[in-house]
Design a protein around this motif. Structure first.
Motif, PDB file in Angstrom:
ATOM      1  N   UNK A   2      65.034 -56.383  73.690  1.00 45.27           N
ATOM      2  CA  UNK A   2      64.452 -57.391  72.804  1.00 45.27           C
ATOM      3  C   UNK A   2      62.989 -57.640  73.149  1.00 45.27           C
ATOM      4  N   UNK A   3      62.684 -57.632  74.454  1.00 48.49           N
ATOM      5  CA  UNK A   3      61.303 -57.880  74.889  1.00 48.49           C
ATOM      6  C   UNK A   3      60.340 -56.843  74.326  1.00 48.49           C
ATOM      7  N   UNK A   4      60.790 -55.590  74.283  1.00 49.24           N
ATOM      8  CA  UNK A   4      59.938 -54.527  73.740  1.00 49.24           C
ATOM      9  C   UNK A   4      59.697 -54.721  72.250  1.00 49.24           C
ATOM     10  N   UNK A   5      60.681 -55.253  71.549  1.00 54.63           N
ATOM     11  CA  UNK A   5      60.530 -55.514  70.120  1.00 54.63           C
ATOM     12  C   UNK A   5      59.667 -56.753  69.861  1.00 54.63           C
ATOM     13  N   UNK A   6      59.793 -57.735  70.758  1.00 50.81           N
ATOM     14  CA  UNK A   6      59.107 -59.018  70.549  1.00 50.81           C
ATOM     15  C   UNK A   6      57.750 -59.095  71.247  1.00 50.81           C
ATOM     16  N   UNK A   7      57.326 -58.001  71.881  1.00 55.13           N
ATOM     17  CA  UNK A   7      56.031 -57.978  72.586  1.00 55.13           C
ATOM     18  C   UNK A   7      55.944 -59.057  73.655  1.00 55.13           C
ATOM     19  N   UNK A   8      56.992 -59.147  74.475  1.00 57.45           N
ATOM     20  CA  UNK A   8      56.996 -60.136  75.559  1.00 57.45           C
ATOM     21  C   UNK A   8      56.333 -59.614  76.831  1.00 57.45           C
ATOM     22  N   UNK A   9      55.982 -58.317  76.866  1.00 63.66           N
ATOM     23  CA  UNK A   9      55.335 -57.761  78.060  1.00 63.66           C
ATOM     24  C   UNK A   9      53.875 -58.183  78.105  1.00 63.66           C
ATOM     25  N   UNK A  10      53.401 -58.469  79.303  1.00 65.51           N
ATOM     26  CA  UNK A  10      52.005 -58.881  79.519  1.00 65.51           C
ATOM     27  C   UNK A  10      51.355 -57.933  80.516  1.00 65.51           C
ATOM     28  N   UNK A  11      50.051 -57.700  80.340  1.00 59.91           N
ATOM     29  CA  UNK A  11      49.308 -56.859  81.276  1.00 59.91           C
ATOM     30  C   UNK A  11      48.377 -57.752  82.088  1.00 59.91           C
ATOM     31  N   UNK A  12      48.584 -57.733  83.414  1.00 59.29           N
ATOM     32  CA  UNK A  12      47.706 -58.440  84.343  1.00 59.29           C
ATOM     33  C   UNK A  12      46.857 -57.391  85.061  1.00 59.29           C
ATOM     34  N   UNK A  13      45.722 -57.833  85.590  1.00 58.90           N
ATOM     35  CA  UNK A  13      44.793 -56.896  86.219  1.00 58.90           C
ATOM     36  C   UNK A  13      44.415 -57.393  87.607  1.00 58.90           C
ATOM     37  N   UNK A  14      44.455 -56.469  88.585  1.00 61.52           N
ATOM     38  CA  UNK A  14      43.990 -56.809  89.936  1.00 61.52           C
ATOM     39  C   UNK A  14      42.706 -56.038  90.210  1.00 61.52           C
ATOM     40  N   UNK A  15      41.632 -56.738  90.520  1.00 62.76           N
ATOM     41  CA  UNK A  15      40.340 -56.069  90.736  1.00 62.76           C
ATOM     42  C   UNK A  15      40.361 -55.146  91.945  1.00 62.76           C
ATOM     43  N   UNK A  16      39.681 -54.025  91.827  1.00 68.18           N
ATOM     44  CA  UNK A  16      39.390 -53.136  92.948  1.00 68.18           C
ATOM     45  C   UNK A  16      37.897 -53.314  93.233  1.00 68.18           C
ATOM     46  N   UNK A  17      37.594 -53.884  94.407  1.00 68.31           N
ATOM     47  CA  UNK A  17      36.254 -54.412  94.683  1.00 68.31           C
ATOM     48  C   UNK A  17      35.540 -53.546  95.718  1.00 68.31           C
ATOM     49  N   UNK A  18      34.258 -53.311  95.489  1.00 69.32           N
ATOM     50  CA  UNK A  18      33.443 -52.578  96.460  1.00 69.32           C
ATOM     51  C   UNK A  18      33.364 -53.394  97.743  1.00 69.32           C
ATOM     52  N   UNK A  19      33.748 -52.807  98.875  1.00 66.27           N
ATOM     53  CA  UNK A  19      33.809 -53.548 100.137  1.00 66.27           C
ATOM     54  C   UNK A  19      32.438 -54.004 100.614  1.00 66.27           C
ATOM     55  N   UNK A  20      31.388 -53.298 100.210  1.00 65.47           N
ATOM     56  CA  UNK A  20      30.059 -53.640 100.715  1.00 65.47           C
ATOM     57  C   UNK A  20      29.295 -54.575  99.783  1.00 65.47           C
ATOM     58  N   UNK A  38      30.859 -56.371  96.963  1.00 66.63           N
ATOM     59  CA  UNK A  38      31.754 -57.325  96.282  1.00 66.63           C
ATOM     60  C   UNK A  38      31.733 -57.184  94.754  1.00 66.63           C
ATOM     61  N   UNK A  39      31.256 -56.059  94.255  1.00 65.18           N
ATOM     62  CA  UNK A  39      31.270 -55.834  92.812  1.00 65.18           C
ATOM     63  C   UNK A  39      32.629 -55.255  92.398  1.00 65.18           C
ATOM     64  N   UNK A  40      33.082 -55.625  91.218  1.00 67.24           N
ATOM     65  CA  UNK A  40      34.338 -55.090  90.685  1.00 67.24           C
ATOM     66  C   UNK A  40      34.085 -53.668  90.201  1.00 67.24           C
ATOM     67  N   UNK A  41      34.779 -52.699  90.836  1.00 65.70           N
ATOM     68  CA  UNK A  41      34.621 -51.291  90.484  1.00 65.70           C
ATOM     69  C   UNK A  41      35.706 -50.817  89.504  1.00 65.70           C
ATOM     70  N   UNK A  42      36.873 -51.409  89.653  1.00 61.86           N
ATOM     71  CA  UNK A  42      37.979 -50.996  88.789  1.00 61.86           C
ATOM     72  C   UNK A  42      39.019 -52.095  88.673  1.00 61.86           C
ATOM     73  N   UNK A  65      33.276 -49.255  84.683  1.00 67.53           N
ATOM     74  CA  UNK A  65      34.520 -49.940  85.047  1.00 67.53           C
ATOM     75  C   UNK A  65      35.699 -48.972  84.905  1.00 67.53           C
ATOM     76  N   UNK A  66      36.515 -48.904  85.938  1.00 67.98           N
ATOM     77  CA  UNK A  66      37.623 -47.954  85.979  1.00 67.98           C
ATOM     78  C   UNK A  66      38.956 -48.679  85.712  1.00 67.98           C
ATOM     79  N   UNK A  67      39.808 -48.037  84.911  1.00 68.88           N
ATOM     80  CA  UNK A  67      41.160 -48.558  84.661  1.00 68.88           C
ATOM     81  C   UNK A  67      42.149 -47.716  85.463  1.00 68.88           C
ATOM     82  N   UNK A  68      42.871 -48.360  86.373  1.00 70.13           N
ATOM     83  CA  UNK A  68      43.882 -47.666  87.179  1.00 70.13           C
ATOM     84  C   UNK A  68      45.271 -48.049  86.676  1.00 70.13           C
ATOM     85  N   UNK A  69      46.103 -47.043  86.400  1.00 71.78           N
ATOM     86  CA  UNK A  69      47.458 -47.313  85.902  1.00 71.78           C
ATOM     87  C   UNK A  69      48.478 -46.559  86.751  1.00 71.78           C
TER      88      UNK A  69
END
Length: 725
Positions: A473-491, A493-497, A553-557
């Motif tokens: 039912x969730x797949x039919x009702x679009x109940x899935x959500x996409x969250x994002x966790x930043x991948x940050x340059x250690x030196x 602090x910029x968001x790389x991906x 900006x990189x998208x990691x999946x």
């Protein structure tokens, strides 16, 4: 004269009166018109009641009947016809095709059975054959009357009969046998005369034959008919089945005619009999019976026969206080092979799997194909769990080696659930169901293994069924959500991906994390649909941010092993990327080492194809699997992700972080980027910086967040600035 007889017989056939019965007027009219065009005299009856009225007032040679009719059905019409016009033959034309219905119609006297919708040419051919047969039967009746007046004609008919005709003396020796014996069994009539009839009987049927002839009530009015097996000349075992009818006669009434073409004179005859070859009928019956209880592809017992044998085994086990085991087997990766190589290759694979499984069985075990790529196995009379475990391990090992299908080498595994009688169930349905439940727990834990059913699994199974229903039912009702966790340059602090992580906004249970439902999605073949929704949403979100100015900006999946192993993985992935107008160079797919090692050659080819289209490859949870330098060198890998379990070991002592040190040093040597996962403290971050770790992600920058929050983060120069703000 022969030509004249042929013409007369042809005109009789063409003038045959046929009754066409169907409750659909248009169909009855069509049938009648077709028959008239072939020269038959056809009369229509719309429904069973009208048919009975016509039968009472008119004579017919043949009736074409539908079975399913209101008020008076086809079987009732057949009964009425048999009472009023027993000489009239019947052909059933019906949409009913079950074995029970066909068998019942034939037992009630139907001469043939045509299934709707029918082919007109086939129908006309069938009618012609039956009409000819009816004509022959009537001719035979006339001849029988003439036989009483002409012994010479009787001799002619005997020797021209399609059946073996024989006579025995009082001791059971042949004193006459017609020439048909030679064409059917290879004996010359003269060599059998004087031989006892047991000479041509199968040894297993001799006693039955002798008993039948010596029965006290046998007579010409009460002959003996039995099915026995007769041996062909020179054979030790019988190969053909015959229906033998025999009865005693008075020797004085038999007069020898010297024109007989058979063997012997018939003098001293005490028994007269015929033998009709019914081998084809017996083979057809055997085949129908086999079809009813076996799977024709694998030749294994089907579900019905398995349940019959299981019921019997449970009864025996209960009486003897014994144990038995029911195994439920489900092939791993079969659906992928079947979808990719086609059903013909899938069928060949099932046959090859069957041969390997059968090689592992004991005498008395029953392996059945339960349906699709599912098998069940009955192990009667076992001593305990270890007996079942031993068989399960043999089955798993038997399927380890690759299968060669044409030019394709494929791998399948098997997940096995085991239910032991009586602790896992006392009835057939309980044992099968609980073995099935145990099998699903194997699937959830990584496949290619076995597990025994336990009571706790029943509760898990109920929850699983409910969750599966909700997920669909969730797949039919679009109940899935996409969250994002930043991948940050250690030196800097910029968001790389951004790593895309799926969440499920359950209407009752709130926000669910991947560990709560991804395993179930893989088991139920929903993972592809789920991944498609997540990838589409992530490509739309990150694509928008890329077009707004964050060009690098990189998208990691993360991708499921089920998806990566599918032969059309690359094609499917790039189709989604292009559909969302996402730049391939900004996409990074994350796979685990274990996925690589399952089928290194195939996976390597797919990764090279993706790399050629600028897609980046990352190894997720690096260090927890094979960690082979060989594949790191061979494959187009861009990034290693250090598993969070190693990052957590970073404290004050250097010894606790030795694995992280080694991974980072190795990545530098191979010129690979490093992303450290699960960074939670400032001390961990500083340590990783000193090692030269390129990027980090973790709770130190906050949990994974929805797209609206990520938009705010990207608006700032660095993630630290945004968080402090």
């Amino acid at each position: 004269m022969a030509s004249e007889r042929t013409n007369r017989h042809s005109s009789q056939r063409l003038a045959a009166r046929i009754l066409v019965v169907d409750d659909e007027p248009r169909l009855a009219s069509t049938l009648a018109t077709l028959l008239r065009s072939c020269g038959y005299d056809a009369t229509e009856a719309h429904g069973g009641r009208r048919a009975c009225e016509l039968i009472d007032t008119q004579r017919f040679d043949l009736a074409l009947l539908d079975l399913r009719m209101p008020e008076v059905d086809g079987f009732a019409v057949m009964t009425h016809l048999e009472n009023q016009q027993p000489a009239c033959g019947t052909i059933v034309i019906s949409g009913e095709s079950s074995f029970t219905t066909v068998s019942r119609a034939l037992r009630r006297g139907a001469l043939d059975y045509i299934r709707k919708p029918f082919d007109p040419e086939d129908l006309v051919a069938t009618v012609k054959g039956v009409a000819d047969k009816q004509s022959l039967l009537k001719a035979h009746e006339n001849i029988q009357g003439r036989l009483e007046k002409s012994e010479a004609l009787h001799r002619y008919i005997v020797n021209s009969s399609p059946d073996i005709v024989f006579m025995l003396d009082a001791d059971g020796r042949f004193c006459f046998i017609n020439s048909k014996i030679e064409s059917m069994l290879g004996y010359k009539p003269v060599e059998l005369c004087g031989q006892h009839f047991r000479h041509i009987l199968d040894d297993r049927d001799v006693a039955r034959g002798i008993y039948a002839l010596n029965a006290p009530d046998i007579s010409a009015d009460n002959p003996r008919t039995l099915e026995i097996r007769l041996k062909t000349r020179g054979s030790r075992r019988a190969t053909r089945h015959f229906e033998v009818t025999a009865f005693p006669i008075d020797p004085q009434t038999w007069m020898h005619n010297g024109n007989t073409q058979g063997g012997g004179s018939g003098q001293n005859a005490c028994y007269y009999g015929t033998a009709r070859d019914v081998t084809e009928r017996k083979e057809a019956e055997a085949f129908i019976n086999f079809q009813a209880y076996h799977d024709l592809l694998t030749r294994l017992p089907n579900r019905a026969l398995f349940k019959d044998r299981l019921e019997l085994a449970i009864t025996h086990a209960g009486r003897g206080s014994q144990k038995l085991a029911v195994m439920f087997l489900d092939l791993d990766r079969f659906k992928i092979i079947n979808d990719t190589l086609g059903h013909a290759m899938g069928d060949r694979l099932l046959q090859a799997v069957t041969q390997r499984l059968e090689s592992c069985l004991r005498k008395g075990d029953t392996l059945s194909r339960f349906g699709g790529d599912e098998f069940t196995l009955l192990l009667p009379s076992i001593h305990g769990h270890e007996d079942a475990s031993q068989i399960a391990r043999k089955l798993i090992k038997a399927l380890k080696a690759p299968f060669l299908l044409g030019e394709h080498e494929v791998f399948v595994g098997v997940s096995i659930g085991i239910a032991i009688y009586p602790e896992a169930g006392s009835s057939m349905d309980q044992l099968i169901q609980n073995a099935d439940i145990a099998m699903y727990h194997v699937k959830a834990k990584g496949k290619d293994s076995y597990r025994f059913f336990s009571e706790s699994m029943s509760i898990d199974s109920t929850n699983r069924l409910n969750l599966e229903r909700d997920l669909r039912l969730a797949l039919k009702r679009n109940e899935l959500r996409v969250f994002y966790q930043p991948q940050v340059c250690a030196s800097t602090n910029r968001i790389m991906g951004l790593e895309a992580l799926v969440r499920w906004q359950h209407p009752e249970r709130g926000l669910l994390y991947p560990r709560d439902f991804l395993g179930l999605a893989e088991e139920t073949q929903l993972i592809s649909q789920l991944s498609e929704q997540v990838l589409d949403q992530a490509c739309r979100d990150v694509g928008k941010w890329i077009r707004s100015g964050h060009r690098d900006l990189r998208l990691a999946v993360n991708l499921s092993p089920v998806e990566v192993e599918h032969p059309k993985f690359v094609e499917t992935l790039m189709k989604r990327v292009k559909a969302n107008r996402f730049p391939p160079g900004n996409l990074e797919i994350e796979i685990t080492e274990n996925v690589l090692m399952n089928d290194l050659d195939q996976i390597s080819q797919k990764l090279r194809e993706l790399a050629d289209m600028d897609v980046r490859i990352a190894i997720d949870d690096f260090g927890t699997g094979y960690s082979s330098l060989n594949y790191l060198h061979r494959l187009p890998i861009h990034t290693l992700k250090v598993d969070q379990s190693f990052v957590k070991a970073i404290h004050s002592g250097v010894d606790d972080a030795c694995i992280v040190n080694a991974i980072v040093a190795m990545a530098h040597g191979l010129k690979l980027e490093i992303v450290a996962e699960g960074v939670e403290t400032e001390s961990q971050l500083q340590y990783l910086r000193t090692l030269g770790c390129h990027q980090v992600q973790g709770f130190i920058y906050g949990p994974a967040q929805p797209a609206t929050d990520i938009s705010k983060l990207l608006a700032h120069t660095t993630v630290r600035t945004a968080l402090s703000g």
